[in-house]
Design a protein around this motif. Structure first.
Motif, PDB file in Angstrom:
ATOM      1  N   TYR A  72       0.841  -1.201   0.000  1.00 28.15           N
ATOM      2  CA  TYR A  72       0.000   0.000   0.000  1.00 28.15           C
ATOM      3  C   TYR A  72       0.871   1.243   0.000  1.00 28.15           C
ATOM      4  O   TYR A  72       1.789   1.383   0.821  1.00 28.15           O
ATOM      5  CB  TYR A  72      -0.905  -0.003   1.233  1.00 28.15           C
ATOM      6  CG  TYR A  72      -1.666   1.284   1.453  1.00 28.15           C
ATOM      7  CD1 TYR A  72      -2.661   1.688   0.584  1.00 28.15           C
ATOM      8  CD2 TYR A  72      -1.378   2.108   2.548  1.00 28.15           C
ATOM      9  CE1 TYR A  72      -3.365   2.868   0.782  1.00 28.15           C
ATOM     10  CE2 TYR A  72      -2.075   3.286   2.759  1.00 28.15           C
ATOM     11  CZ  TYR A  72      -3.055   3.658   1.876  1.00 28.15           C
ATOM     12  OH  TYR A  72      -3.748   4.833   2.083  1.00 28.15           O
ATOM     13  N   VAL A  73       0.607   2.169  -0.918  1.00 30.72           N
ATOM     14  CA  VAL A  73       1.313   3.457  -0.988  1.00 30.72           C
ATOM     15  C   VAL A  73       0.349   4.515  -0.475  1.00 30.72           C
ATOM     16  O   VAL A  73      -0.629   4.857  -1.149  1.00 30.72           O
ATOM     17  CB  VAL A  73       1.766   3.774  -2.424  1.00 30.72           C
ATOM     18  CG1 VAL A  73       2.429   5.150  -2.476  1.00 30.72           C
ATOM     19  CG2 VAL A  73       2.712   2.700  -2.939  1.00 30.72           C
ATOM     20  N   LEU A 103      -5.638   2.074  -8.076  1.00 25.94           N
ATOM     21  CA  LEU A 103      -5.629   3.440  -7.578  1.00 25.94           C
ATOM     22  C   LEU A 103      -6.957   3.749  -6.885  1.00 25.94           C
ATOM     23  O   LEU A 103      -8.023   3.499  -7.446  1.00 25.94           O
ATOM     24  CB  LEU A 103      -5.416   4.442  -8.721  1.00 25.94           C
ATOM     25  CG  LEU A 103      -4.203   4.198  -9.630  1.00 25.94           C
ATOM     26  CD1 LEU A 103      -4.098   5.308 -10.667  1.00 25.94           C
ATOM     27  CD2 LEU A 103      -2.921   4.102  -8.812  1.00 25.94           C
ATOM     28  N   ILE A 104      -6.870   4.298  -5.681  1.00 25.22           N
ATOM     29  CA  ILE A 104      -8.064   4.710  -4.946  1.00 25.22           C
ATOM     30  C   ILE A 104      -8.312   6.175  -5.265  1.00 25.22           C
ATOM     31  O   ILE A 104      -7.571   7.055  -4.842  1.00 25.22           O
ATOM     32  CB  ILE A 104      -7.883   4.529  -3.428  1.00 25.22           C
ATOM     33  CG1 ILE A 104      -7.427   3.109  -3.094  1.00 25.22           C
ATOM     34  CG2 ILE A 104      -9.184   4.853  -2.693  1.00 25.22           C
ATOM     35  CD1 ILE A 104      -7.045   2.925  -1.632  1.00 25.22           C
ATOM     36  N   THR A 140      -4.997  13.734  -8.853  1.00 21.59           N
ATOM     37  CA  THR A 140      -3.868  12.963  -8.318  1.00 21.59           C
ATOM     38  C   THR A 140      -3.757  11.629  -9.034  1.00 21.59           C
ATOM     39  O   THR A 140      -2.653  11.157  -9.346  1.00 21.59           O
ATOM     40  CB  THR A 140      -4.020  12.756  -6.811  1.00 21.59           C
ATOM     41  OG1 THR A 140      -4.048  14.025  -6.156  1.00 21.59           O
ATOM     42  CG2 THR A 140      -2.855  11.943  -6.249  1.00 21.59           C
ATOM     43  N   MET A 141      -4.883  10.974  -9.298  1.00 25.15           N
ATOM     44  CA  MET A 141      -4.883   9.726 -10.061  1.00 25.15           C
ATOM     45  C   MET A 141      -4.199   9.924 -11.401  1.00 25.15           C
ATOM     46  O   MET A 141      -3.334   9.129 -11.806  1.00 25.15           O
ATOM     47  CB  MET A 141      -6.326   9.252 -10.265  1.00 25.15           C
ATOM     48  CG  MET A 141      -6.484   7.993 -11.130  1.00 25.15           C
ATOM     49  SD  MET A 141      -6.471   8.250 -12.942  1.00 25.15           S
ATOM     50  CE  MET A 141      -7.915   9.266 -13.161  1.00 25.15           C
ATOM     51  N   ALA A 150       0.077  -3.529  -6.223  1.00 25.50           N
ATOM     52  CA  ALA A 150       0.181  -2.357  -5.353  1.00 25.50           C
ATOM     53  C   ALA A 150      -1.131  -1.590  -5.358  1.00 25.50           C
ATOM     54  O   ALA A 150      -1.838  -1.549  -6.362  1.00 25.50           O
ATOM     55  CB  ALA A 150       1.320  -1.448  -5.809  1.00 25.50           C
ATOM     56  N   VAL A 151      -1.437  -0.988  -4.208  1.00 23.27           N
ATOM     57  CA  VAL A 151      -2.607  -0.120  -4.049  1.00 23.27           C
ATOM     58  C   VAL A 151      -2.087   1.268  -3.697  1.00 23.27           C
ATOM     59  O   VAL A 151      -1.309   1.429  -2.749  1.00 23.27           O
ATOM     60  CB  VAL A 151      -3.542  -0.638  -2.938  1.00 23.27           C
ATOM     61  CG1 VAL A 151      -4.683   0.349  -2.689  1.00 23.27           C
ATOM     62  CG2 VAL A 151      -4.091  -2.021  -3.304  1.00 23.27           C
ATOM     63  N   ILE A 152      -2.512   2.286  -4.452  1.00 20.88           N
ATOM     64  CA  ILE A 152      -2.004   3.644  -4.249  1.00 20.88           C
ATOM     65  C   ILE A 152      -3.160   4.564  -3.891  1.00 20.88           C
ATOM     66  O   ILE A 152      -4.178   4.612  -4.588  1.00 20.88           O
ATOM     67  CB  ILE A 152      -1.298   4.166  -5.515  1.00 20.88           C
ATOM     68  CG1 ILE A 152      -0.176   3.212  -5.933  1.00 20.88           C
ATOM     69  CG2 ILE A 152      -0.741   5.566  -5.284  1.00 20.88           C
ATOM     70  CD1 ILE A 152       0.480   3.570  -7.253  1.00 20.88           C
ATOM     71  N   ASN A 153      -2.992   5.304  -2.814  1.00 24.31           N
ATOM     72  CA  ASN A 153      -4.008   6.246  -2.348  1.00 24.31           C
ATOM     73  C   ASN A 153      -3.924   7.524  -3.175  1.00 24.31           C
ATOM     74  O   ASN A 153      -2.963   8.289  -3.061  1.00 24.31           O
ATOM     75  CB  ASN A 153      -3.779   6.546  -0.866  1.00 24.31           C
ATOM     76  CG  ASN A 153      -4.752   7.570  -0.314  1.00 24.31           C
ATOM     77  OD1 ASN A 153      -5.811   7.803  -0.888  1.00 24.31           O
ATOM     78  ND2 ASN A 153      -4.395   8.186   0.791  1.00 24.31           N
TER      79      ASN A 153
END
Length: 467
Positions: free
Chosen positions: A178-179, A199-200, A205-206, A373-376
């Motif tokens: 998680y980033v 991507l959340i 930002t996305m 990976a999951v990126i906030n």
């Protein structure tokens, strides 16, 4: 004569340009200006610290002068670096950071005798009012302290909050996969070229993260999820400022409800399109009246706007530049970027991958997405009641700062002074920056922020000359 001191906490756009204004036109002399910033470059903040070439400004160069009244200063700076640039060019954000640094350095070098800028690297953790003197004492995280007659908070993006999720899944946000903050140096370095990424969020930002990954050579599939699945809308390529109809805002003010506002805008867009017009002209025409429209809404109507309309306003009002917008739509057409409207309902992880459970909007079933990976990519929170910032928490506890009723910022007087717990404006503590959205709503883009900075510089001039 005793030296007066102004402390500015935060050296992003607002803090650095306020320092420039004060250096050019000091309210008193001798004057010491303390520009206090966390480790990192002065004058850049998060927005202009990026070195990624794909990260460009969302406003054309001809409208990005940093100081009110200097219409071509940034465009002239750009032309010295790129002779082919036009006022309608969307240039790299790092170039704007260079420009802000140059402004600050020039103002410091050419300050009149008796006016000095002191750059301080560190974090203010507490401000203590002085009972028998004007101003307050600033305590730093390293034990240092400074006294100032006037203090300006110029804090922009604070620490991000973890996206909402059921309690049993919160531990995932400690997972290496998680980033939490993609703007931290090296945050994306561990992502492999072929890794599928989740991507959340689906806002600006996305888009920055997608472009940064691609320019690093990433070729894996990127999947983005947000509640409504809205994407940033792109600007047009224009070298002349479009003409706006001022009548729409006046019509909206005849019935200060969100329902009427939305209906009026939709009708105006439809009528404009019938004559070959572009919807961007309608949204742009509201820019000068946004504060007036926001102030006219009762508190319950503001809540209704935040709950139902804000995501649509943000997507259409805060647009991306044409170039990244075109790249985004190419990715979507190829299927290398996939967007869904929905919400995350859980995570399952192992040393090799992460399984993200997503329920699409309107669906009853849950879909499992396998990624590396999951990126906030959610926007930084502005609800001071939830932020874990030591200075803001201390100011709240001492009654010097009050979160606004909607959880979008803080209570600020028209002068820029903070209102304390008794709703009394401070005579030494001020704010300038995006938390002003609680009062005026639009307070994030340079064309608005430079006006706020100029007004606060004039207010500080009055305040210091009266003491």
């Amino acid at each position: 004569m005793n030296t007066k001191t102004i402390a500015i906490i935060g050296a992003g756009f607002c803090g650095s340009t306020l320092a420039v204004q004060l250096l050019r036109h000091p309210p008193v002399t001798p004057l010491k200006i303390l520009l206090i910033n966390r480790p990192g470059s002065m004058a850049r903040g998060i927005a202009y610290s990026t070195q990624a070439p794909a990260h460009v400004l969302n406003v054309p160069a001809g409208r990005m002068n940093a100081l009110a009244g200097e219409d071509d200063s940034f465009y002239e700076y750009v032309k010295r670096n790129n002779a082919t640039a036009t006022p309608g060019s969307f240039v790299e954000r790092r170039l704007y950071g260079d420009y802000l640094e140059a402004l600050l350095q020039h103002a410091s070098r050419n300050a009149i005798p008796g006016c000095e800028l002191h750059e301080v690297i560190g974090e203010v953790v507490k401000i203590i009012p002085q009972p028998n003197a004007a101003g307050a004492l600033l305590l730093m995280d390293n034990g240092e302290h400074f006294r100032a007659d006037s203090i300006v908070l110029s804090i922009g993006s604070c620490a991000r909050q973890a996206p909402s999720i059921a309690p049993e899944y919160r531990q995932f946000y400690e997972n290496p996969g998680y980033v939490h903050d993609p703007w931290q140096p090296g945050a994306l370095d561990s992502i492999g070229a072929n890794d599928p990424v989740f991507l959340i969020g689906s806002g600006l930002t996305m888009l920055d993260v997608v472009l940064d990954l691609r320019d690093r050579g990433h070729t894996g599939t990127i999947q983005a999820v947000s509640r409504r699945g809205l994407l940033p809308q792109p600007h047009r390529e224009l070298n002349a400022h479009p003409a706006y109809d001022e009548g729409l805002a006046q019509h909206m003010l005849t019935d200060c409800t969100v329902r009427h506002y939305v209906r009026a805008v939709r009708d105006a867009v439809r009528q404009h399109a019938q004559t070959g017009g572009d919807w961007r002209d309608i949204i742009g025409g509201l820019r000068s009246a946004t504060q007036q429209l926001w102030h006219a809404l009762p508190l319950d109507e503001r809540r209704r706007f935040l709950r139902h309309v804000r995501p649509y306003w943000d997507a259409h009002r805060h647009r991306c530049a044409p170039q990244p917008g075109a790249r985004m739509h190419t990715e979507l057409a190829r299927g290398t970027l996939k967007l869904a409207a929905g919400r995350i309902v859980g995570y399952t992880s192992n040393p090799h991958n992460v399984s993200v459970a997503v329920r699409r909007r309107g669906a009853s079933t849950v879909e499992q997405l396998e990624v590396k990976a999951v990126i906030n990519c959610t926007t930084p929170a502005l609800d001071l009641r939830q932020l874990d910032d030591p200075l803001l928490k201390s100011l709240r506890a001492d009654g010097l700062l009050v979160p606004d009723a909607l959880g979008t910022g803080m209570d600020i007087a028209p002068s820029g002074a903070l209102l304390n717990c008794n709703a009394v404006p401070s005579d030494w503590l001020y704010y300038v920056g995006p938390f002003l959205q609680a009062r005026d709503w639009e307070a994030t883009a340079v064309p608005e922020l430079r006006e706020y900075v100029q007004r606060l510089a004039l207010e500080l001039n009055t305040a210091l000359t009266q003491h």
